[in-house]
Design an enzyme around this catalytic site. Structure first.
Site, PDB file in Angstrom:
ATOM      1  N   CYS A   1      -2.180  38.672  20.077  1.00 16.99           N
ATOM      2  CA  CYS A   1      -1.652  37.422  19.530  1.00 16.99           C
ATOM      3  C   CYS A   1      -0.491  37.711  18.588  1.00 16.99           C
ATOM      4  O   CYS A   1      -0.628  38.488  17.633  1.00 16.99           O
ATOM      5  CB  CYS A   1      -2.740  36.654  18.792  1.00 16.99           C
ATOM      6  SG  CYS A   1      -2.147  35.094  18.092  1.00 16.99           S
TER       7      CYS A   1
ATOM      8  N   GLU B   1       5.872  36.719  32.062  1.00 19.35           N
ATOM      9  CA  GLU B   1       7.056  36.326  32.837  1.00 19.35           C
ATOM     10  C   GLU B   1       6.817  36.247  34.350  1.00 19.35           C
ATOM     11  O   GLU B   1       7.738  36.473  35.133  1.00 19.35           O
ATOM     12  CB  GLU B   1       8.238  37.257  32.544  1.00 19.35           C
ATOM     13  CG  GLU B   1       8.817  37.104  31.157  1.00 19.35           C
ATOM     14  CD  GLU B   1       9.310  35.689  30.856  1.00 19.35           C
ATOM     15  OE1 GLU B   1      10.122  35.155  31.634  1.00 19.35           O
ATOM     16  OE2 GLU B   1       8.870  35.122  29.830  1.00 19.35           O
TER      17      GLU B   1
ATOM     18  N   MET C   1      -4.639  31.033  26.147  1.00 15.07           N
ATOM     19  CA  MET C   1      -3.473  30.609  25.373  1.00 15.07           C
ATOM     20  C   MET C   1      -3.914  29.661  24.272  1.00 15.07           C
ATOM     21  O   MET C   1      -4.246  28.497  24.522  1.00 15.07           O
ATOM     22  CB  MET C   1      -2.442  29.968  26.298  1.00 15.07           C
ATOM     23  CG  MET C   1      -1.974  30.910  27.404  1.00 15.07           C
ATOM     24  SD  MET C   1      -0.799  30.141  28.551  1.00 15.07           S
ATOM     25  CE  MET C   1       0.587  29.891  27.455  1.00 15.07           C
ATOM     26  N   GLU C   2      -3.937  30.182  23.045  1.00 13.56           N
ATOM     27  CA  GLU C   2      -4.399  29.432  21.887  1.00 13.56           C
ATOM     28  C   GLU C   2      -3.604  28.139  21.715  1.00 13.56           C
ATOM     29  O   GLU C   2      -2.372  28.130  21.765  1.00 13.56           O
ATOM     30  CB  GLU C   2      -4.257  30.302  20.632  1.00 13.56           C
ATOM     31  CG  GLU C   2      -4.487  29.598  19.320  1.00 13.56           C
ATOM     32  CD  GLU C   2      -5.919  29.136  19.116  1.00 13.56           C
ATOM     33  OE1 GLU C   2      -6.158  28.333  18.213  1.00 13.56           O
ATOM     34  OE2 GLU C   2      -6.808  29.593  19.882  1.00 13.56           O
TER      35      GLU C   2
ATOM     36  N   HIS D   1       0.178  42.526  28.026  1.00  8.36           N
ATOM     37  CA  HIS D   1       1.309  41.602  27.935  1.00  8.36           C
ATOM     38  C   HIS D   1       2.531  42.473  27.670  1.00  8.36           C
ATOM     39  O   HIS D   1       2.638  43.099  26.615  1.00  8.36           O
ATOM     40  CB  HIS D   1       1.103  40.598  26.809  1.00  8.36           C
ATOM     41  CG  HIS D   1       2.179  39.569  26.725  1.00  8.36           C
ATOM     42  ND1 HIS D   1       1.942  38.219  26.780  1.00  8.36           N
ATOM     43  CD2 HIS D   1       3.523  39.684  26.615  1.00  8.36           C
ATOM     44  CE1 HIS D   1       3.086  37.551  26.699  1.00  8.36           C
ATOM     45  NE2 HIS D   1       4.062  38.434  26.595  1.00  8.36           N
TER      46      HIS D   1
END
Length: 316
Positions: free
Chosen positions: A98, A201, A8-9, A168
């Site tokens: 991203c 989620e 997670m950037e 994702h």
């Protein structure tokens, strides 16, 4: 079952990777993305973003850390993948997920899901360049505006030589808004002959149960859910094994926050360190009322010495 910590950037840096993997239950993690343009990046860039490379590409807990690259040029991604491998990367992961506008505008991340053929060329180039023993993996969303090309993208990545695929289960347009469309993970797993991980989620064991039932996969990547509840991977592993597990309470979480603050405090200039503390504390506040109370106390504070007192961090 494998459980991975998401890259997670701007949130899951090496310090948070260190703290979360020491809690346990995480099989592997991924660096924040290393942005590749038309150049071979200096070694210092790799070591800054993925300092675990100097520790055998493992966190302090011994958890494997994979190096993630982001870009659109097959040649330069391949060249930089070779450099990452020379520095000790055990796996090269490619970012096609991203959703950030600045990244997408420079032809990186999820925008490439409009071009399945380019996905194939990127993975194939990287696969051909790096040693055969080092896997090349990929992370994707379901698409850019919609999921019309999701299966084509997955097939392209698999055909290019990806050894593993994290999905994702939202499009770029969906951003991080619920729900995640886990049924698409099942559809993707049906068309590729490689392990597929479900991502998106999963905030609780109940979410994991539902994701597993809908997606049909056995491997999962946790992102914000694990940041908000650091023992979520342990909870899921216990549920999978049918064993009892007592979730960690705030008394066990607070020392993790203190250690995180200590490390950030030692690394960052005083004007930047408080922001990192507040960022993680805000996520913890989703799961722990005590964290919510503490966040209310620190949110307007910028003096590091006063934050030391509020957080109860060890003296420097």
């Amino acid at each position: 079952m494998q459980i991975a910590l998401a890259p997670m950037e701007g949130l899951v840096d090496d310090i948070l990777r260190d703290v979360l993997t020491r809690v346990g239950g995480v099989d592997w993690c991924v660096s924040e993305f290393i942005r590749v343009n038309e150049q071979l990046l200096p070694v210092s860039v790799f070591r800054r973003i993925a300092p675990e490379l100097d520790q055998g590409a493992r966190t302090r807990a011994g958890t494997e850390m994979r190096v993630q690259l982001l870009g659109s040029d097959p040649h330069w991604l391949a060249e930089n993948a070779v450099r990452a491998c020379q520095l000790g990367a055990p796996v090269i992961d490619l970012n096609f997920g991203c959703p950030a506008k600045t990244v997408n505008r420079s032809r990186g991340g999820a925008v490439l899901l409009r071009e399945p053929e380019l996905l194939h060329r990127i993975v194939a180039a990287v696969r051909a360049a790096v040693p055969a023993a080092i896997p090349v993996t990929a992370k994707m969303r379901l698409g850019y505006e919609d999921s019309d090309q999701a299966l084509d993208c997955a097939r392209a990545l698999a055909a290019g030589g990806a050894a593993q695929l994290v999905v994702h289960a939202r499009t770029k347009a969906d951003a991080y808004r619920p729900p995640a469309y886990w049924e698409w993970v099942a559809r993707i797993q049906d068309v590729v002959a490689l392990p597929v991980y479900a991502n998106g989620e999963i905030w609780s064991v109940d979410d994991w149960h539902r994701c597993r039932a809908v997606s049909g996969v056995e491997d999962f990547m946790l992102g914000r859910g694990l940041v908000a509840r650091p023992d979520l991977a342990l909870q899921i592993a216990a549920a999978r094994a049918g064993t009892d597990y007592v979730p960690l309470e705030w008394a066990s979480i607070r020392p993790l926050l203190q250690d995180y603050w200590r490390q950030q405090r030692a690394r960052l200039p005083e004007r930047f360190a408080p922001g990192r503390l507040k960022q993680w504390l805000a996520w913890l506040a989703r799961s722990y009322p005590e964290a919510e109370t503490l966040f209310a106390e620190v949110r307007r504070e910028s003096d590091c010495a006063r934050l030391d007192a509020l957080v109860g961090a060890p003296a420097q």
